[in-house]
Each structure stands twice: as structure tokens, then as C-alpha cells.
Design a protein around this motif. Structure first.
Motif, PDB file in Angstrom:
ATOM      1  N   GLU A 661     -10.200  62.975  92.134  1.00  0.00           N
ATOM      2  CA  GLU A 661     -10.790  64.296  92.340  1.00  0.00           C
ATOM      3  C   GLU A 661      -9.772  65.417  92.535  1.00  0.00           C
ATOM      4  O   GLU A 661     -10.132  66.598  92.434  1.00  0.00           O
ATOM      5  CB  GLU A 661     -11.721  64.246  93.556  1.00  0.00           C
ATOM      6  CG  GLU A 661     -12.873  63.259  93.395  1.00  0.00           C
ATOM      7  CD  GLU A 661     -13.787  63.231  94.605  1.00  0.00           C
ATOM      8  OE1 GLU A 661     -14.005  64.313  95.195  1.00  0.00           O
ATOM      9  OE2 GLU A 661     -14.268  62.139  94.949  1.00  0.00           O
ATOM     10  N   CYS A 662      -8.532  65.061  92.808  1.00  0.00           N
ATOM     11  CA  CYS A 662      -7.518  66.079  93.111  1.00  0.00           C
ATOM     12  C   CYS A 662      -6.299  65.884  92.209  1.00  0.00           C
ATOM     13  O   CYS A 662      -5.416  65.072  92.530  1.00  0.00           O
ATOM     14  CB  CYS A 662      -7.091  66.000  94.577  1.00  0.00           C
ATOM     15  SG  CYS A 662      -8.436  66.198  95.758  1.00  0.00           S
ATOM     16  N   PRO A 663      -6.224  66.584  91.081  1.00  0.00           N
ATOM     17  CA  PRO A 663      -5.064  66.451  90.190  1.00  0.00           C
ATOM     18  C   PRO A 663      -3.767  66.728  90.942  1.00  0.00           C
ATOM     19  O   PRO A 663      -3.711  67.615  91.800  1.00  0.00           O
ATOM     20  CB  PRO A 663      -5.320  67.517  89.118  1.00  0.00           C
ATOM     21  CG  PRO A 663      -6.792  67.741  89.153  1.00  0.00           C
ATOM     22  CD  PRO A 663      -7.201  67.560  90.576  1.00  0.00           C
ATOM     23  N   VAL A 664      -2.741  65.970  90.611  1.00  0.00           N
ATOM     24  CA  VAL A 664      -1.464  66.116  91.314  1.00  0.00           C
ATOM     25  C   VAL A 664      -0.430  66.773  90.412  1.00  0.00           C
ATOM     26  O   VAL A 664      -0.068  67.936  90.595  1.00  0.00           O
ATOM     27  CB  VAL A 664      -0.957  64.749  91.813  1.00  0.00           C
ATOM     28  CG1 VAL A 664       0.379  64.915  92.541  1.00  0.00           C
ATOM     29  CG2 VAL A 664      -1.978  64.091  92.732  1.00  0.00           C
ATOM     30  N   VAL A 665       0.050  66.033  89.417  1.00  0.00           N
ATOM     31  CA  VAL A 665       1.133  66.521  88.568  1.00  0.00           C
ATOM     32  C   VAL A 665       0.652  67.702  87.727  1.00  0.00           C
ATOM     33  O   VAL A 665      -0.354  67.619  87.020  1.00  0.00           O
ATOM     34  CB  VAL A 665       1.661  65.398  87.659  1.00  0.00           C
ATOM     35  CG1 VAL A 665       2.786  65.924  86.763  1.00  0.00           C
ATOM     36  CG2 VAL A 665       2.155  64.226  88.500  1.00  0.00           C
ATOM     37  N   GLN A 670       0.556  70.943  93.441  1.00  0.00           N
ATOM     38  CA  GLN A 670       1.417  69.780  93.188  1.00  0.00           C
ATOM     39  C   GLN A 670       2.304  69.453  94.380  1.00  0.00           C
ATOM     40  O   GLN A 670       2.389  68.291  94.797  1.00  0.00           O
ATOM     41  CB  GLN A 670       2.288  70.011  91.953  1.00  0.00           C
ATOM     42  CG  GLN A 670       3.316  68.890  91.737  1.00  0.00           C
ATOM     43  CD  GLN A 670       4.066  69.007  90.434  1.00  0.00           C
ATOM     44  OE1 GLN A 670       3.485  68.780  89.381  1.00  0.00           O
ATOM     45  NE2 GLN A 670       5.345  69.368  90.499  1.00  0.00           N
ATOM     46  N   LYS A 671       2.973  70.431  94.952  1.00  0.00           N
ATOM     47  CA  LYS A 671       3.895  70.156  96.053  1.00  0.00           C
ATOM     48  C   LYS A 671       3.154  69.556  97.245  1.00  0.00           C
ATOM     49  O   LYS A 671       3.607  68.577  97.851  1.00  0.00           O
ATOM     50  CB  LYS A 671       4.619  71.432  96.467  1.00  0.00           C
ATOM     51  CG  LYS A 671       5.610  71.948  95.434  1.00  0.00           C
ATOM     52  CD  LYS A 671       6.328  73.188  95.946  1.00  0.00           C
ATOM     53  CE  LYS A 671       7.339  73.700  94.924  1.00  0.00           C
ATOM     54  NZ  LYS A 671       8.040  74.915  95.411  1.00  0.00           N
ATOM     55  N   SER A 672       2.023  70.144  97.584  1.00  0.00           N
ATOM     56  CA  SER A 672       1.242  69.638  98.713  1.00  0.00           C
ATOM     57  C   SER A 672       0.794  68.206  98.471  1.00  0.00           C
ATOM     58  O   SER A 672       0.909  67.343  99.350  1.00  0.00           O
ATOM     59  CB  SER A 672       0.024  70.538  98.937  1.00  0.00           C
ATOM     60  OG  SER A 672      -0.841  69.975  99.904  1.00  0.00           O
ATOM     61  N   ARG A 673       0.305  67.946  97.281  1.00  0.00           N
ATOM     62  CA  ARG A 673      -0.250  66.624  97.003  1.00  0.00           C
ATOM     63  C   ARG A 673       0.837  65.575  96.808  1.00  0.00           C
ATOM     64  O   ARG A 673       0.607  64.384  97.062  1.00  0.00           O
ATOM     65  CB  ARG A 673      -1.194  66.716  95.803  1.00  0.00           C
ATOM     66  CG  ARG A 673      -2.459  67.478  96.183  1.00  0.00           C
ATOM     67  CD  ARG A 673      -3.367  67.825  95.039  1.00  0.00           C
ATOM     68  NE  ARG A 673      -4.521  68.580  95.548  1.00  0.00           N
ATOM     69  CZ  ARG A 673      -5.430  69.173  94.777  1.00  0.00           C
ATOM     70  NH1 ARG A 673      -5.321  69.109  93.449  1.00  0.00           N
ATOM     71  NH2 ARG A 673      -6.441  69.833  95.328  1.00  0.00           N
ATOM     72  N   LEU A 674       2.011  65.995  96.375  1.00  0.00           N
ATOM     73  CA  LEU A 674       3.131  65.053  96.320  1.00  0.00           C
ATOM     74  C   LEU A 674       3.527  64.613  97.727  1.00  0.00           C
ATOM     75  O   LEU A 674       3.888  63.452  97.947  1.00  0.00           O
ATOM     76  CB  LEU A 674       4.330  65.686  95.613  1.00  0.00           C
ATOM     77  CG  LEU A 674       4.244  65.800  94.085  1.00  0.00           C
ATOM     78  CD1 LEU A 674       5.462  66.536  93.545  1.00  0.00           C
ATOM     79  CD2 LEU A 674       4.120  64.428  93.434  1.00  0.00           C
ATOM     80  N   ILE A 675       3.476  65.534  98.684  1.00  0.00           N
ATOM     81  CA  ILE A 675       3.758  65.173 100.081  1.00  0.00           C
ATOM     82  C   ILE A 675       2.770  64.118 100.551  1.00  0.00           C
ATOM     83  O   ILE A 675       3.143  63.101 101.151  1.00  0.00           O
ATOM     84  CB  ILE A 675       3.692  66.419 100.982  1.00  0.00           C
ATOM     85  CG1 ILE A 675       4.875  67.346 100.693  1.00  0.00           C
ATOM     86  CG2 ILE A 675       3.674  66.021 102.456  1.00  0.00           C
ATOM     87  CD1 ILE A 675       4.792  68.683 101.409  1.00  0.00           C
ATOM     88  N   LEU A 676       1.497  64.336 100.256  1.00  0.00           N
ATOM     89  CA  LEU A 676       0.467  63.384 100.670  1.00  0.00           C
ATOM     90  C   LEU A 676       0.679  62.037  99.979  1.00  0.00           C
ATOM     91  O   LEU A 676       0.568  60.974 100.612  1.00  0.00           O
ATOM     92  CB  LEU A 676      -0.910  63.958 100.329  1.00  0.00           C
ATOM     93  CG  LEU A 676      -2.110  63.466 101.140  1.00  0.00           C
ATOM     94  CD1 LEU A 676      -1.856  63.556 102.632  1.00  0.00           C
ATOM     95  CD2 LEU A 676      -3.355  64.255 100.758  1.00  0.00           C
ATOM     96  N   CYS A 677       1.003  62.061  98.689  1.00  0.00           N
ATOM     97  CA  CYS A 677       1.273  60.814  97.953  1.00  0.00           C
ATOM     98  C   CYS A 677       2.427  60.045  98.591  1.00  0.00           C
ATOM     99  O   CYS A 677       2.364  58.821  98.751  1.00  0.00           O
ATOM    100  CB  CYS A 677       1.613  61.124  96.497  1.00  0.00           C
ATOM    101  SG  CYS A 677       0.211  61.616  95.476  1.00  0.00           S
TER     102      CYS A 677
END
Length: 699
Positions: A661-665, A670-677
Motif C-alpha cells: 500500500e505504500c510505494p517506497v522506491v 522514499q527517505k521516510s519509508r527507507l528508514i522504516l524498511c
């Protein structure tokens, strides 16, 4: 220094997790002895990467005659999130762990160190409600649990009980319904609770649900990314864990699977929390069966030769034949009994043959342990306690606990009408006396604060009787705790004991072979579907991965079960890539690693100022991450590692929802979701490390 250079070389070149290392430093000027920084237990989570994925903190120690000076150096390419604090040894003495932690916590690059109670989200919620309840009802046990996600994050369930109690006492508080009690508790929450709670709602039944503040969640996830977290138990203890316990001269079978895996996982977890753990393998290496075996081998002229020429499968055949002869041949039985006496008295020929049998068995055990990544298990069999038995019986007699019955010496307990027989009528000793001696030795000599027995449920009554005898003898007067960590049977698909088609008990080696073979079949299918040509190097790697996945699947499938229950063993179920399996979790980890590779971004340059938790899947993932300490606290107390496995599966499924549900790349976030990943990746690797399962960057 050669040793340090070798350690750094391994760190730089490693292609997989480094689970333990000992770094030996230069001699100190005063003592001339080497100082050792024990990095045992440092879990370097994740494989070496060309770009930094977070700091690995290595401890450099320079000891002078007066001062231990600590400095931290970041080594690129590793993540040391959730890493244990090093223990420093010098000249055989330990620098206080608290001193090391105090320095570590002040160093920005080091992992944050918190006790389970400090880090537990549920404990923090309970703390606020405890203060409110103290104002409303005086002393009351706080009843807080995770809530139905539709209504909140946590729920306090005290109101209904307090209302019923108030009615019995005349209703002097003026509460007309459970909701009134809930509102009173809500009103009494301290002001600082608003930093943690965004919403506090009271249901008509009095249940109080709270929703955590997004600002607070953001802060906690940011701290995990920036500093990691090392969990510590509130009180470090010396813990003895008795597990695995195969029998000498017999092959390990499926019945040993659960004790071995459950016990080892608990030992890993306790060590990671800062406890001093003694892993004991109480092997069956003593008793009448060895008299039978020695006599049969003498008849077959199989006593001579080297231990290396013995095979456990042959010994098992000898044992079966010896048992038949013992039951049917009076002369054989008498000689076997004489052999037992000679073995126990230390006759050279008997001890030499017995040692050869034990050594051959150890080789077989070590092969299985190696495949399952079982390490540090000390053999301490029944024979170890043999010389202690007369003294234990004498002590029990002196304390007035022994009653003679038909010539046997017995200890009656409050657990069963059947007594423990601490000495047989013929003067011999059995399991009852050996187990009593083991408890006494582990508490009085090993100085254990806690002893955990990982044994099947069929032995629970016996062990409860031993525990009761230990309490009557005063061995627990110092506060030592004895735990029976029982488990159910491994069954076949028919719901009966897991056996081969011929009716034999399944050998553990065969079970592991089958798991690895089936994993290999699946990996070959994937390679074929992806049109991958397997050259010699890829073929070798495929077989290695098949072995790793097969062992991971067996361990995870066993650990995910409620240990008190029997379960049906299924290769298909444990290798299912879509179920609650190691395969699913490993794929989740590999997917995260793939996202980080595709992003082609320096993780170490990310700033938590970019972190946002605005979407529901992001919030759910953050909440799951923060619940790990409370899960581990529960496992530490009640010894159900299935809770940890459930957490891993929940984290993997929450990540799947987030990823869908939340595209990353390439997204704006992107930066926020890379932290979560990255934080999810670290936590999955940490949990897998407790199971001694190596994650894969690619599958």
C-alpha cells in the motif's frame, strides 16, 4: 596486533552475520597478561554491503595500570542494532558491566541500552494506569493488554472488577456503572500521560482504550534507527538450562527435536538479555543398559578397537539384541548386572569400553547439533552425579525426609502419593536420586538463580516431585527458582507418534535430510522458472541455501507451536512460502534487502527528520516494531518462545501490507519509508539471530 587485524579482516570480508568473536588486545604494562574484550553475543545483523547500512560499533580497549579507557569506532558495512553490550575481562576478573554500559550509553554511536521494563511499551502504559488506579481504588493489580486495533492500541480492563467489588461493599464511591469507574480512572491519569496517549476512550462496559500519540511513535522509531536498542533484563541472573538430553549408544530421534530447539532458543534469548547461561546436556550415559551393552559386545568381540570405528547405528542394534538376551537369558542377565557394578566401581576394562561408546555417540550428536546451529552445550550426563548420590541421600536422611519402605529409601512429597525412591532396596540408585543430586549441584555448586528443565510433558509429575523434595531439603531457601518447561509430542499426519512406514521412530538425521532435500527441490524449481543456468559455483550455493532453509524451516515450525501442545509434523506446511513459516519470514527479509538495493541510497546519510508515519500501514508497522520488548519480557518469564515467532510473523505480514500500500522506491516519501524498511530489517535479523537462523539478502 595480529589478533585484532584478523578480527577486522573478518568483519570487512564477511558475507554473512558474525555471531560471536573474541578480540584479544595487547598486554597491559603492569600484568603482562592479555586483556580480552568478549564480544560474544554481538549480533552483526545483515551481510556486508558496499554502502553503509548503519554503524557497527567495535570496542577498543586500552588498559593502563589505573584506568580502562573505552573508545568506539564505527566499522562500515554492518548494522549492530540490538547488539549486546560487551563484557570486559581482565586478568580473570570482570569489569563491572554497569561501568561499560554507562560509557556505552554516553557514546552516540553505541546502541541504546534499556531494561525490558524501560523499553516495554505495555509496561509504560501499565505505569500510567497504575498511578491512576492508586488514586481511584488504592492497591489494584493493573490489567492492561493490547486492544482490538479497531478501537485502540491498548486496553485497561480494571473497571468492571472494581465496580463489582464496590457493589459488594455498599457502593460508597457512588459509581452507578462500570463506565463511571472507567471515567474515574481516565480522569486520574497523570498529566504526562498525554505525551504517550493521543486518545483515551471509555466503553459502556468500562473498558478504557488508548491510542498512542503519532509524535511519540515517531520519536521511538527515530531512536531505533539512529541508535538501535540493546535490551537487558531488569536483573541479571545465572541460569542453568537442561535440554536436548539424548541417550548414549542410541541415535537422536524426532523426540529430541523439541527439547533441543526450545532449550537452545531460550538460552540464546537469556544470554542476549545479559544473563549468564549454563547450557547443560543431561545425556543418558549410566545405568543397567550399559551392563547389558558391554556384555553383548564382549560376546560379539566388539569391545576392542578405536572409538572412530564405532557407529551409533551399530551400537543401537547391539543394544536391541542385548535387551532381548537380558530378558531371556539368566546367565547373561547376571553378567550384565556384574558389569554395571564393575563400571560404577571404575574397572579399567569397563570404563575404557564405556568411554569408546560415549565418544562414538558424541560424534553423532555433534553432527546433528552442527546442522541445527546448536552451540555451547556442555555434556553433563547421569554419570557426572554418580559419586554424589550417597551424600545426597545422607543429607536427606539427616533432614528427616527419608522413609524406609520395603527396604528402599523414599522421600514423600506433597505432589504425589507415590514417593521418590532415592535408594533402591539392593543399595543401588536410579533416576530419582540422580535428579535430586542434579538439582542440589546446580543450586549449591553452580550457584544458579534459576534452573530450567526442557523436558517432555510426560515427565512433569516426576520433576514436580523432585522440585518439591528440593524445597523440603532447603536447597531453594536462597531464592533459586526451578522451572519445568514442558512440551508436547511431535505427531505424524495421522495424529499419532511420528514414525516411519515400518513403524520405527524417525531418526532426527533423516528428518533433517528430508527437509533439506525438499528445500533443494523448491530452489531448483525457482531457478528453472527464472531461466537461471546453474554453474558449479551456483550449484554449490544452491545446496548450501537448501540446507540453511531446511534447517530454518524445521526450527521455526517447531518453535511456532504452543510448546504445551502436541503438533502434527508436515514438510509441506513448514516449507509453505505463504504461511507462518521460516520461508515466509526469510522472503520478507530478502524483499526488504532488495528494496534497499534498488533504492541505491546511502542508508547512513538518512535523517529521521524525514520520517513520517502518516499512512495506516506505516503506523501499524511502527507499533509492531515497538512491541518487541514486551514480547521478549513475556518469553523471559513464561518460557513460551512461540510468542517471539508470532511477533516475527506479524512483523513480516505488516511489512507486506505496508509494501503493498505504500510505494517506497521513487516515491515522495522514499527517505521516510527507507528508514522504516531498515528498522524492520534489523529487527527481523535480530529475531532470526535468536533462533540462529541466518537471513538471506536474496532468495
Amino acid at each position: 596486533m595480529a589478533e585484532r587485524a584478523e578480527f577486522n579482516r573478518k568483519c570487512t570480508n564477511s558475507t554473512g552475520p558474525l555471531y560471536s568473536a573474541d578480540l584479544f588486545l595487547a598486554a597491559t604494562p603492569r600484568s603482562g597478561q592479555k586483556a580480552m574484550v568478549g564480544l560474544r553475543g554481538w549480533r552483526l545483523l545483515g551481510r556486508a554491503r558496499r554502502r553503509s547500512t548503519g554503524p557497527l560499533v567495535a570496542l577498543s580497549l586500552a588498559l593502563s595500570s589505573h584506568l580502562a579507557h573505552l573508545s568506539w569506532n564505527a566499522l562500515p558495512g554492518f548494522v549492530a542494532a540490538w547488539a549486546p553490550t560487551p563484557t570486559v575481562h581482565h586478568s580473570g576478573s570482570r569489569l563491572l558491566a554497569g561501568s561499560v554500559r554507562a560509557v556505552a550509553s554516553a557514546v552516540e554511536a553505541g546502541p541504546a541500552v534499556k531494561t525490558l521494563s524501560e523499553a516495554s511499551l505495555q509496561a509504560q502504559v501499565e505505569g500510567f494506569f497504575a498511578r491512576a488506579l492508586a488514586d481511584v481504588a488504592g492497591e489494584a493489580k493493573v490489567m492492561v493488554a493490547p486492544a482490538d486495533p479497531r478501537f485502540g492500541d491498548y486496553q485497561c480492563n480494571n473497571a468492571m472488577g472494581l465496580f463489582k467489588q464496590s457493589k459488594k461493599e455498599g457502593g460508597k464511591e457512588g459509581w452507578k456503572s462500570p463506565r463511571d469507574v472507567g471515567e474515574a480512572i481516565k480522569a486520574a491519569l497523570p498529566a504526562e500521560a498525554s505525551e504517550l496517549f493521543e486518545e483515551v476512550n471509555v466503553a459502556p462496559q468500562g473498558f478504557i482504550t488508548v491510542k498512542l500519540s503519532p509524535q511519540w511513535l515517531h520519536k521511538q522509531v527515530a531512536e531505533l534507527f539512529d541508535h538501535g536498542l540493546q535490551l537487558r533484563s531488569s536483573m541479571s541472573q545465572r541460569i542453568v538450562i537442561d535440554y536436548s538430553s539424548p541417550n548414549i549408544a542410541k541415535e537422536m530421534h524426532v523426540g529430541h527435536l523439541r527439547s533441543t530447539i526450545l532449550g537452545d532458543t531460550m538460552a540464546n534469548l537469556f544470554e542476549d538479555l545479559g544473563h549468564e547461561v549454563v547450557r547443560l546436556n543431561h545425556v543418558g550415559d549410566w545405568g543397567t543398559q550399559f551392563g547389558m551393552l558391554l556384555e553383548y559386545m564382549r560376546r560379539e568381540e566388539a569391545l576392542d578397537g578405536e572409538a572412530s570405528s564405532m557407529v551409533v547405528s551399530d551400537l543401537q542394534k547391539f543394544y536391541r539384541s542385548a535387551k532381548e538376551a537380558f530378558d531371556e537369558d539368566d546367565e547373561f542377565r547376571k553378567k550384565a548386572q556384574t558389569n554395571v557394578v564393575e563400571l560404577q566401581s571404575g574397572a579399567d576394562w569397563a570404563r575404557a569400553a564405556w568411554n569408546r561408546i560415549c565418544e562414538a555417540s558424541r560424534k553423532e550428536f555433534d553432527t546433528v547439533y552442527g546442522r541445527l546451529q546448536i552451540r555451547g552445550l556442555q555434556e553433563r550426563g547421569e554419570s557426572f552425579y554418580n559419586k554424589m548420590l550417597p551424600g545426597v541421600v545422607e543429607e536427606l536422611q539427616e533432614k528427616g525426609l527419608v522413609t524406609e519402605s520395603d527396604g528402599a529409601l523414599c522421600v514423600f512429597t506433597n505432589v504425589s502419593e507415590t514417593p521418590l525412591i532415592v535408594q533402591k532396596a539392593d543399595g543401588g540408585f536410579g533416576y530419582d536420586s540422580t535428579d535430586c543430586a542434579a538439582v542440589q549441584h546446580r543450586i549449591n555448586e553452580e550457584n544458579a538463580n534459576r534452573v530450567i528443565y526442557v523436558i517432555d510433558n510426560g515427565q512433569e509429575l516426576h520433576m514436580r516431585m523432585v522440585f518439591s523434595a528440593a524445597e523440603q531439603a532447603g536447597w531453594l531457601s536462597g531464592g533459586a527458582r526451578l522451572d519445568f518447561m514442558g512440551f508436547g509430542l511431535v505427531q505424524g499426519q495421522d495424529g499419532k507418534k511420528f514414525k516411519t512406514r515400518s513403524g520405527e521412530v524417525v531418526r532426527l538425521r533423516d528428518l533433517l535430510d528430508e527437509a533439506a532435500d525438499r528445500s533443494e527441490v523448491e530452489l531448483r524449481k525457482r531457478a528453472e522458472n527464472a531461466n537461471i543456468v546453474l554453474d558449479e559455483d551456483k550449484e554449490r550455493k544452491l545446496k548450501q541455501n537448501a540446507e540453511s532453509i531446511g534447517m530454518a524451516a524445521v526450527k521455526y515450525f517447531d518453535l511456532r507451536q504452543n510448546r504445551n501442545s502436541d503438533y502434527r509434523f508436515s514438510y509441506d506446511s513448514m516449507l509453505d512460502p505463504k504461511g507462518n513459516t521460516a520461508v515466509y519470514v526469510l522472503y520478507a527479509y530478502a524483499r526488504i534487502a532488495g528494496v534497499l538495493r534498488r533504492a541505491d541510497f546511502e542508508i547512513g546519510t538518512l535523517s529521521t527528520t524525514d520520517l513520517e508515519l502518516t499512512e495506516a500501514p506505516e503506523r501499524a508497522l511502527a507499533l509492531r516494531l515497538l512491541r518487541l520488548p514486551e514480547v521478549i519480557a513475556q518469553v523471559e518469564d513464561d518460557l513460551f518462545p512461540s510468542r517471539l515467532v508470532d511477533h516475527m510473523y506479524g512483523l513480516a505480514t505488516d511489512f507486506s501490507s505496508f509494501y503493498t500500500e505504500c510505494p517506497v522506491v521513487g516515491s515522495e516519501q522514499q527517505k521516510s519509508r527507507l528508514i522504516l524498511c531498515e528498522v524492520v530489517r534489523r529487527q527481523l535479523a535480530y529475531c532470526l539471530g535468536l533462533l540462529r537462523i541466518e537471513p538471506f539478502e536474496q532468495l
